[in-house]
Design an enzyme around this catalytic site. Structure first.
Site, PDB file in Angstrom:
ATOM      1  CD  GLU A 265      48.927 -31.707  84.192  1.00  0.00           C
ATOM      2  OE1 GLU A 265      49.164 -30.741  84.631  1.00  0.00           O
ATOM      3  OE2 GLU A 265      50.381 -32.508  83.768  1.00  0.00           O
ATOM      4  CB  CYS A 299      45.087 -24.968  83.165  1.00  0.00           C
ATOM      5  SG  CYS A 299      46.684 -25.439  82.452  1.00  0.00           S
TER       6      CYS A 299
END
Ligand code: NAP
Length: 495
Positions: A265, A299
């Protein structure tokens, strides 16, 4: 014991802060060579706690214990694993206030946001505790009369995890919950800045009856030695990592010799697009949530805000008015909505992006400076007149800076939005149905928010395309990342 009074005096259960690491079945108070490192509150600079700086040798010991524990854990029924994980979930919820306090002290985000993260993290544990009972295989219609074709799903085995500092609770929750639910073991390394949250979860794991050795938390000043051990140890079946694309590449290279399975990720550079048919007030609220949550250190943060020409001025005015209402301060103080950034390098990056944007013709509408509250506090900033030549259009800022770009047509903004190596999330506001489908399909990202700035939930698959990662976390797809498919061909059947 150096646990700071700020933290200790407010905790209901003081045993949740430990100055030790969980290595396999044991709590390690000290490193073999006696070295330690400090955990510091980014809002005040106070040392919160001191932890053993462990070595690759300790990680190796954790792998030995985990290997044994995993074999027994995988044999248990899904229902049995589910019961144990639900006990852990309940303790996580029961201790949410304390876990939030620990999180705010080491990470900086406002207490209400920290509490939200604890509940969000817990929701993954609940979800995958349920999924533990539903790891179905298949029977496939055979190609031959005397054969039967079975498909089984089995745990990959032992998983090494490395997590970042921006969500010290949720990032490990999204990994450990599916891994343990399907029968894997995990040896994890939290970011050096924020290890206390994961250690508190390990304390609760012990109380919940998670078998000893199944979940290790290795503390160290840096993760690179741990990463090398996990990628080279043949007993580690998979590495799961959340962090920057740069470190993702390092782990991929290191794991290449053993064809290590990877869940990654990684970074993002999310476009946030406001079309001229959008509800502007809703778009402003969405941009506030997508940009300024966790002081812009997420993010899936809106990194580039694109607004169509006809509504550009109105949007900038309304958005800037809301941004100027944000309250910067220590996350423990009432009413604070923006905490400090995590470290000096993060502050420097935001300042570089602001200076570069100003050099290239951008104008500050709100903010632009560092706050006088301390070295890690940055004023929430809005820059108008942003262009594609600016660093902020190519790189993830990871801070409270919102550059607002102007665009004319749908084709133009889709091309701009996709002009990046990242592909984690994208957002847009529009009302025209045909436009909504066209843009949702055209954005090269793993997650799209349409008329919303908040997209994270345990029930949906979270992950990126392009250089934003591999695999998905959460939802029924999230379990697959920790499972192998085995095909069994059963011969000798009566015809
Ligand atoms: P980072 O430098 O990649 O750090 C993240 C983690 O990687 C930390 O635990 C760090 O540990 C470790 N690390 C650093 N160098 C390593 C190496 N050579 N080998 C193994 N591990 C290593 O990222 P960051 O800048 O701190 O964190 C923010 C990044 O994470 C952003 O790019 C953000 O987009 C991304 N992120 C992605 C998601 C997602 O779900 N896609 C979610 C959150 C954050 P130490 O600091 O202890 O060395």
């Amino acid at each position: 014991m150096v646990v700071h009074e700020t933290l200790l005096s407010r905790l209901k259960d003081k045993t949740l802060v430990v100055e030790a690491a969980k290595v396999g079945s044991k709590w390690a108070q000290n490193a073999a060579d006696g070295t330690r490192f400090d955990v510091v509150n980014p809002a005040t600079g106070e040392v919160l706690a001191s932890l053993p700086a462990l070595s690759a040798e300790d990680a190796r010991q954790a792998v030995v214990d985990a290997k044994q524990a995993q074999k027994l854990w995988a044999k248990r029924t899904g229902k049995d694993r589910s019961v144990v994980l639900k006990r852990w979930h309940q303790l996580w919820i029961d201790n949410a206030d304390d876990l939030a306090l620990i999180l705010t002290c080491e990470q900086g985000k406002p207490l209400a946001e920290a509490r939200g993260e604890i509940l969000y993290g817990a929701s993954y544990l609940e979800w995958f505790a349920e999924e533990a009972k539903r790891i179905y295989g298949d029977i496939i219609p055979s190609h031959a009369e005397n054969l039967r074709i079975l498909v089984m799903k089995q745990p990959v085995g032992l998983v090494g995890a490395i997590t970042p500092w921006n969500f010290p609770n949720a990032m490990i929750a999204r990994k450990v919950a599916p891994a343990l639910a399907v029968g894997c073991a995990m040896v994890a390394k939290p970011a050096a800045e924020t290890p206390l949250s994961m250690l508190a979860l390990a304390v609760l794991a012990d109380r919940a009856g998670i078998p000893q050795g199944l979940f290790s938390v290795i503390t160290a000043r840096s993760s690179s030695e741990f990463g090398k051990e996990m990628t080279s140890n043949p007993d580690v079946a998979k590495i799961t990592f959340t962090g920057s694309t740069e470190v993702g590449r390092i782990l991929m290279r290191q794991g290449a010799d053993q064809i290590k399975k990877l869940g990654l990720e990684l970074g993002g550079n999310a476009p946030f697009i406001v079309f001229d048919d959008a509800d502007i007030d809703a778009a402003v609220d969405g941009a506030m949530a997508a940009k300024y949550r966790n002081a812009g250190q997420t993010c899936v943060c809106a990194n580039r805000i694109y607004v169509q020409s006809a509504i550009y001025e109105t949007f900038v005015e309304k958005f800037s008015a809301k941004v100027s209402e944000l309250k910067v301060g220590n996350g423990l103080d009432a009413g604070v909505t923006i905490g400090p950034l995590i470290n000096a390098a993060s502050v420097a990056k935001v300042r570089e992006h602001i200076a570069d944007a100003l050099d290239k013709g951008g104008e500050i509408v709100v903010g632009g400076g560092v706050s006088d509250l301390g070295p890690l506090f940055v004023e929430p900033t809005v820059i108008r007149g942003a262009t594609a030549t600016m660093a902020v259009s190519r790189e993830e800022t990871f801070g409270p800076l919102a550059p607002v770009f102007r665009f004319e047509t749908v084709e133009e903004v889709i091309a701009l939005a996709n002009d990046t190596e990242f592909g984690l999330s994208g957002y847009f506001y529009a009302r025209d149905m045909a436009r909504i489908f066209r843009v949702a399909e055209a954005l090269e990202v793993g997650i799209v928010g349409v008329n919303t700035g908040l997209i994270s939930t345990e029930v949906a698959p979270f992950g990126g395309v392009k250089q934003s990662g591999l695999g998905r976390e959460g939802s029924r797809y999230g379990a697959d990342d920790y499972l192998e498919i085995k095909y069994v061909c059963l011969g000798g059947q009566e015809v």
